[in-house]
Design a protein around this motif. Structure first.
Motif, mmCIF file in Angstrom:
data_model
loop_
_atom_site.group_PDB
_atom_site.id
_atom_site.type_symbol
_atom_site.label_atom_id
_atom_site.label_comp_id
_atom_site.label_asym_id
_atom_site.label_seq_id
_atom_site.Cartn_x
_atom_site.Cartn_y
_atom_site.Cartn_z
ATOM 1 N N TYR A 4 0.841 -1.197 0.000
ATOM 2 C CA TYR A 4 0.000 0.000 0.000
ATOM 3 C C TYR A 4 0.876 1.246 0.000
ATOM 4 O O TYR A 4 1.884 1.309 0.706
ATOM 5 N N PRO A 6 0.658 5.810 -0.428
ATOM 6 C CA PRO A 6 -0.209 6.985 -0.458
ATOM 7 C C PRO A 6 -0.444 7.452 -1.893
ATOM 8 O O PRO A 6 0.404 7.264 -2.765
ATOM 9 N N ARG A 33 -6.167 4.831 5.559
ATOM 10 C CA ARG A 33 -4.802 4.955 6.102
ATOM 11 C C ARG A 33 -4.790 4.869 7.612
ATOM 12 O O ARG A 33 -3.832 4.360 8.203
ATOM 13 N N GLU A 87 -4.948 4.940 1.102
ATOM 14 C CA GLU A 87 -3.774 4.485 0.360
ATOM 15 C C GLU A 87 -4.225 3.350 -0.529
ATOM 16 O O GLU A 87 -5.301 2.786 -0.332
#
Length: 125
Positions: A4, A6, A33, A87
């Motif tokens: 994962y 951002p 997130r 994310e």
């Protein structure tokens, strides 16, 4: 394992890893997130992985007058998320494998926002 990353904040250019998805097929997973909750699993088998993923980070009205009263009005295929609060993980793969992989990930991850286990509806046309 899914990695994962951002996707940036509203108004920022997308990170290079997102822009590199142009012209590719595959699956993606969006998660919160803060909590780690899996929110959505999607796919593109048409070489539009960038467009399919990034539409989830755009704000748009779903119930325009054109759709009022039509069959698809109650289904919301265009969920959107605040970029800074989520994310995403992506698996680039062949178009032929993307749909099957999406189904597998939905079963495995039970994302909050995917339609699953819904009763079959009869199409009125």
């Amino acid at each position: 394992a899914l990695a994962y990353r951002p996707v940036g904040a509203r108004g920022e250019p997308y990170p290079d890893w997102v822009r590199d998805l142009r012209g590719k097929s595959g699956v993606y997973v969006i998660r919160d997130r803060r909590t780690g909750e899996i929110l959505y699993v999607g796919e593109s088998h048409t070489g539009k992985l960038y467009e399919t993923l990034t539409r989830h980070f755009q704000t748009w009205r779903r119930y325009k007058g054109f759709w009022r009263g039509q069959y698809a009005e109650g289904h919301d295929p265009g969920l959107s998320y605040e970029r800074s609060s989520v994310e995403a993980a992506v698996r680039v793969m062949s178009a032929a494998s993307a749909v099957e992989e999406e189904e597998r990930l939905i079963r495995r991850l039970s994302p909050r926002d995917n339609l699953r286990g819904q009763p079959e509806e009869e199409v009125p046309f």
